[in-house]
Design a protein around this motif. Structure first.
Motif, PDB file in Angstrom:
ATOM      1  N   ARG A  51       0.819  -1.211   0.000  1.00 48.53           N
ATOM      2  CA  ARG A  51       0.000   0.000   0.000  1.00 48.53           C
ATOM      3  C   ARG A  51       0.858   1.268   0.000  1.00 48.53           C
ATOM      4  NH1 ARG A  51      -1.611  -1.537   5.455  1.00 48.53           N
ATOM      5  NH2 ARG A  51      -3.508  -2.322   4.481  1.00 48.53           N
ATOM      6  N   HIS A  52       2.117   1.152   0.424  1.00 47.07           N
ATOM      7  CA  HIS A  52       3.009   2.317   0.415  1.00 47.07           C
ATOM      8  C   HIS A  52       3.937   2.322  -0.801  1.00 47.07           C
ATOM      9  CE1 HIS A  52       1.957   3.754   4.447  1.00 47.07           C
ATOM     10  NE2 HIS A  52       1.932   2.484   4.815  1.00 47.07           N
ATOM     11  N   ALA A  53       3.952   1.226  -1.564  1.00 48.75           N
ATOM     12  CA  ALA A  53       4.806   1.107  -2.744  1.00 48.75           C
ATOM     13  C   ALA A  53       6.260   1.452  -2.412  1.00 48.75           C
ATOM     14  CB  ALA A  53       4.291   2.008  -3.866  1.00 48.75           C
ATOM     15  N   TYR A  54       6.768   0.862  -1.327  1.00 43.30           N
ATOM     16  CA  TYR A  54       8.147   1.137  -0.929  1.00 43.30           C
ATOM     17  C   TYR A  54       9.134   0.604  -1.976  1.00 43.30           C
ATOM     18  CZ  TYR A  54       6.432   2.036   3.837  1.00 43.30           C
ATOM     19  OH  TYR A  54       5.791   2.552   4.936  1.00 43.30           O
ATOM     20  N   PRO A  55      10.255   1.285  -2.175  1.00 39.13           N
ATOM     21  CA  PRO A  55      11.333   0.699  -2.984  1.00 39.13           C
ATOM     22  C   PRO A  55      11.786  -0.612  -2.357  1.00 39.13           C
ATOM     23  CG  PRO A  55      11.744   3.033  -2.562  1.00 39.13           C
ATOM     24  CD  PRO A  55      10.583   2.638  -1.691  1.00 39.13           C
ATOM     25  N   ALA A  56      12.286  -1.534  -3.169  1.00 40.58           N
ATOM     26  CA  ALA A  56      12.601  -2.883  -2.694  1.00 40.58           C
ATOM     27  C   ALA A  56      13.521  -2.906  -1.468  1.00 40.58           C
ATOM     28  CB  ALA A  56      13.199  -3.708  -3.829  1.00 40.58           C
ATOM     29  N   PRO A  57      14.611  -2.109  -1.418  1.00 43.50           N
ATOM     30  CA  PRO A  57      15.475  -2.168  -0.223  1.00 43.50           C
ATOM     31  C   PRO A  57      14.744  -1.750   1.050  1.00 43.50           C
ATOM     32  CG  PRO A  57      16.622  -1.100  -2.038  1.00 43.50           C
ATOM     33  CD  PRO A  57      15.184  -1.216  -2.446  1.00 43.50           C
ATOM     34  N   VAL A  58      13.868  -0.747   0.957  1.00 40.41           N
ATOM     35  CA  VAL A  58      13.114  -0.291   2.117  1.00 40.41           C
ATOM     36  C   VAL A  58      12.077  -1.338   2.504  1.00 40.41           C
ATOM     37  CG1 VAL A  58      11.611   1.527   3.029  1.00 40.41           C
ATOM     38  CG2 VAL A  58      13.475   2.114   1.463  1.00 40.41           C
ATOM     39  N   VAL A  91      19.507   6.307   5.544  1.00 44.51           N
ATOM     40  CA  VAL A  91      18.551   6.599   4.480  1.00 44.51           C
ATOM     41  C   VAL A  91      17.134   6.281   4.956  1.00 44.51           C
ATOM     42  CG1 VAL A  91      17.815   5.932   2.166  1.00 44.51           C
ATOM     43  CG2 VAL A  91      20.242   6.253   2.641  1.00 44.51           C
ATOM     44  N   VAL A  92      16.987   5.190   5.690  1.00 47.70           N
ATOM     45  CA  VAL A  92      15.709   4.887   6.368  1.00 47.70           C
ATOM     46  C   VAL A  92      15.856   5.399   7.794  1.00 47.70           C
ATOM     47  CG1 VAL A  92      14.086   3.094   7.059  1.00 47.70           C
ATOM     48  CG2 VAL A  92      15.354   2.857   4.919  1.00 47.70           C
ATOM     49  N   ASP A  93      15.351   6.606   8.037  1.00 51.76           N
ATOM     50  CA  ASP A  93      15.613   7.238   9.340  1.00 51.76           C
ATOM     51  C   ASP A  93      14.586   6.857  10.404  1.00 51.76           C
ATOM     52  OD1 ASP A  93      13.477   8.662   8.315  1.00 51.76           O
ATOM     53  OD2 ASP A  93      14.218  10.612   8.964  1.00 51.76           O
ATOM     54  N   ASP A 112      14.608   8.609   2.951  1.00 50.10           N
ATOM     55  CA  ASP A 112      15.050   9.703   2.086  1.00 50.10           C
ATOM     56  C   ASP A 112      15.151   9.160   0.663  1.00 50.10           C
ATOM     57  OD1 ASP A 112      16.274  11.755   0.750  1.00 50.10           O
ATOM     58  OD2 ASP A 112      18.108  11.771   1.968  1.00 50.10           O
ATOM     59  N   ALA A 113      14.175   9.488  -0.176  1.00 40.86           N
ATOM     60  CA  ALA A 113      14.148   8.954  -1.539  1.00 40.86           C
ATOM     61  C   ALA A 113      15.364   9.399  -2.337  1.00 40.86           C
ATOM     62  CB  ALA A 113      12.864   9.390  -2.239  1.00 40.86           C
ATOM     63  N   ALA A 114      15.781  10.654  -2.152  1.00 36.40           N
ATOM     64  CA  ALA A 114      16.957  11.143  -2.887  1.00 36.40           C
ATOM     65  C   ALA A 114      18.216  10.417  -2.443  1.00 36.40           C
ATOM     66  CB  ALA A 114      17.109  12.654  -2.677  1.00 36.40           C
ATOM     67  N   GLY A 115      18.345  10.207  -1.129  1.00 41.54           N
ATOM     68  CA  GLY A 115      19.507   9.486  -0.626  1.00 41.54           C
ATOM     69  C   GLY A 115      19.538   8.050  -1.105  1.00 41.54           C
ATOM     70  N   ARG A 121      22.654   4.833  -7.558  1.00 36.88           N
ATOM     71  CA  ARG A 121      23.456   5.290  -8.700  1.00 36.88           C
ATOM     72  C   ARG A 121      24.931   5.030  -8.464  1.00 36.88           C
ATOM     73  NH1 ARG A 121      19.656   9.604  -9.075  1.00 36.88           N
ATOM     74  NH2 ARG A 121      20.909  10.869  -7.661  1.00 36.88           N
ATOM     75  N   GLY A 122      25.350   5.146  -7.188  1.00 33.07           N
ATOM     76  CA  GLY A 122      26.754   4.921  -6.867  1.00 33.07           C
ATOM     77  C   GLY A 122      27.100   3.457  -6.693  1.00 33.07           C
ATOM     78  N   GLN A 123      26.130   2.581  -6.915  1.00 38.64           N
ATOM     79  CA  GLN A 123      26.326   1.132  -6.789  1.00 38.64           C
ATOM     80  C   GLN A 123      26.916   0.767  -5.421  1.00 38.64           C
ATOM     81  OE1 GLN A 123      28.658  -0.127 -10.165  1.00 38.64           O
ATOM     82  NE2 GLN A 123      26.953   0.117 -11.580  1.00 38.64           N
ATOM     83  N   ASP A 124      26.484   1.507  -4.400  1.00 41.64           N
ATOM     84  CA  ASP A 124      26.950   1.254  -3.042  1.00 41.64           C
ATOM     85  C   ASP A 124      25.752   1.083  -2.115  1.00 41.64           C
ATOM     86  OD1 ASP A 124      28.729   0.923  -0.934  1.00 41.64           O
ATOM     87  OD2 ASP A 124      28.762   3.056  -0.466  1.00 41.64           O
ATOM     88  N   LEU A 125      24.707   0.429  -2.657  1.00 45.62           N
ATOM     89  CA  LEU A 125      23.494   0.257  -1.887  1.00 45.62           C
ATOM     90  C   LEU A 125      23.721  -0.787  -0.813  1.00 45.62           C
ATOM     91  CD1 LEU A 125      20.584   1.258  -1.783  1.00 45.62           C
ATOM     92  CD2 LEU A 125      19.941  -0.693  -3.186  1.00 45.62           C
ATOM     93  N   ARG A 126      23.704  -0.359   0.444  1.00 43.32           N
ATOM     94  CA  ARG A 126      23.971  -1.260   1.568  1.00 43.32           C
ATOM     95  C   ARG A 126      22.764  -2.113   1.892  1.00 43.32           C
ATOM     96  NH1 ARG A 126      24.745   2.878   6.015  1.00 43.32           N
ATOM     97  NH2 ARG A 126      23.115   3.849   4.765  1.00 43.32           N
ATOM     98  N   GLN A 127      23.034  -3.286   2.412  1.00 37.34           N
ATOM     99  CA  GLN A 127      21.949  -4.106   2.908  1.00 37.34           C
ATOM    100  C   GLN A 127      21.333  -3.440   4.143  1.00 37.34           C
ATOM    101  OE1 GLN A 127      23.480  -8.014   3.612  1.00 37.34           O
ATOM    102  NE2 GLN A 127      23.267  -8.636   1.490  1.00 37.34           N
ATOM    103  N   ASP A 128      22.173  -2.785   4.935  1.00 35.75           N
ATOM    104  CA  ASP A 128      21.670  -2.086   6.107  1.00 35.75           C
ATOM    105  C   ASP A 128      21.553  -0.607   5.782  1.00 35.75           C
ATOM    106  OD1 ASP A 128      21.016  -1.296   8.727  1.00 35.75           O
ATOM    107  OD2 ASP A 128      23.109  -0.793   9.067  1.00 35.75           O
ATOM    108  N   LEU A 129      20.330  -0.085   5.802  1.00 38.24           N
ATOM    109  CA  LEU A 129      20.084   1.311   5.469  1.00 38.24           C
ATOM    110  C   LEU A 129      19.796   2.147   6.708  1.00 38.24           C
ATOM    111  CD1 LEU A 129      17.671   0.695   2.451  1.00 38.24           C
ATOM    112  CD2 LEU A 129      20.099   1.234   2.337  1.00 38.24           C
TER     113      LEU A 129
END
Length: 330
Positions: A51-58, A91-93, A112-115, A121-129
């Motif tokens: 229902r919130h359409a969260y991005p997959a990592p979130v 990023v998930v505060d 933070d959607a921008a973060g 984009r930087g290909q440094d997406l952590r498993q822990d946000l």
């Protein structure tokens, strides 16, 4: 946050190969002095995340928080309430998960959607946000019982390790947790699933637990405390649970009973009646009205939109409600 399983009774029931979604299954491995619970989430977690359409990592992170909250909160009495909440610089505060016993569940994440996009984009997406901050567990048993809150620091670890750290520091109960979240692809479409398993070492002789002494704080720099030797039964139990693969916790064709048998068929495992959970927000028209009445008339005036009405959206279930400011004039 522990519970001794009730008697299983003499009645038996067939064991299905298919998992019972949105359920918590208590179990005991008496030979190893272990108690635990398995949670399997299907429609409930898919509804909350969808229902919130969260991005997959979130979505994965919030799914883990949902599974962990149920593992801990399902030991509460019928009128208890358990909340997991994080506040951090990541990023998930913020994550908030509410569990109202015996089985009502709601949750939301703030990010933070921008973060998140910058990391991708930087290909440094952590498993822990989560970043750095704190994780709080709040227990409210209602009535005259005092509220209890336990807090553990977030220093870049994930929710599994944060839970382990909490039990080492606050509860002093040997505890091991496994969490998993994934998307399931079927003919009906794509949906989110989550699962978790928690075991706790609860021998009748408390000295067998031998908790690790906490650092006194005033010891000379460089002082280290020697950890006591682990009980052999607890070492075996942890080793068995560590063999679980993520897909086993979310596989709809693998029941919780079958999973437990895979793990503990040698020492033997006893299961108890499952407890069902569901996605259910506690917000209501009357509750939101009461909240609005708590604001001053000036504050409510600032909430009025171009249509002359006050609109309020629930952060948990996204329900949008509209109120006439005149209803609060008196």
């Amino acid at each position: 946050m522990t519970d001794r399983p009730q008697s299983a009774g003499s009645a038996s029931r067939p064991v299905s190969d298919f998992g019972l979604d949105d359920s918590v299954l208590p179990f005991a491995v008496e030979q190893l002095d272990v108690r635990g619970r398995v949670v399997r989430l299907g429609a409930s977690v898919d509804q909350i995340l969808g229902r919130h359409a969260y991005p997959a990592p979130v979505a994965r992170l919030l799914g883990e928080a949902l599974a962990l909250t149920i593992l801990l909160g399902s030991s509460l009495k019928i009128d208890g309430r358990f909340q997991l909440q994080t506040r951090s610089d990541g990023v998930v505060d913020m994550l908030v998960v509410d569990f109202d016993a015996p089985g009502r569940l709601r949750a939301f994440a703030r990010f933070d959607a921008a973060g998140l996009a910058d990391e991708a984009r930087g290909q440094d997406l952590r498993q822990d946000l989560l970043g750095r901050g704190h994780l709080a567990f709040t227990v409210d048993q209602g009535h005259e019982a005092a509220r209890y809150q336990g807090i553990v620091a977030l220093t870049g670890q994930g929710l599994e390790e944060a839970a382990h750290q909490y039990f080492r520091q606050s509860e002093q109960i040997p505890t091991y947790v496994r969490l998993a979240v994934a998307q399931s692809v079927t003919a009906q479409g794509v949906s989110w699933r989550a699962g978790g398993l928690m075991v706790q070492f609860l021998p009748s002789a408390s000295e067998r637990r031998r908790p690790i002494d906490l650092h006194p704080g005033d010891a000379p720099e460089g002082t280290s405390l020697e950890a006591p030797a682990e009980d052999d039964a607890w070492t075996e139990a942890k080793a068995l649970v560590a063999t679980i693969e993520d897909h086993e916790l979310v596989d709809p064709t693998l029941s919780s009973e079958r999973l437990l048998y895979r793990l503990f068929h040698e020492p033997g495992v006893k299961v108890f009646e499952p407890q069902m959970v569901r996605d259910a927000c506690r917000c209501s028209d009357d509750g939101v009205k009461a909240m609005l009445r708590g604001f001053s008339a000036e504050d409510r005036d600032e909430m009025v939109g171009d249509d002359g009405l006050i609109g309020v959206t629930c952060e948990f279930c996204s329900t949008f409600r509209v109120f006439d400011p005149k209803d609060f004039d008196a």
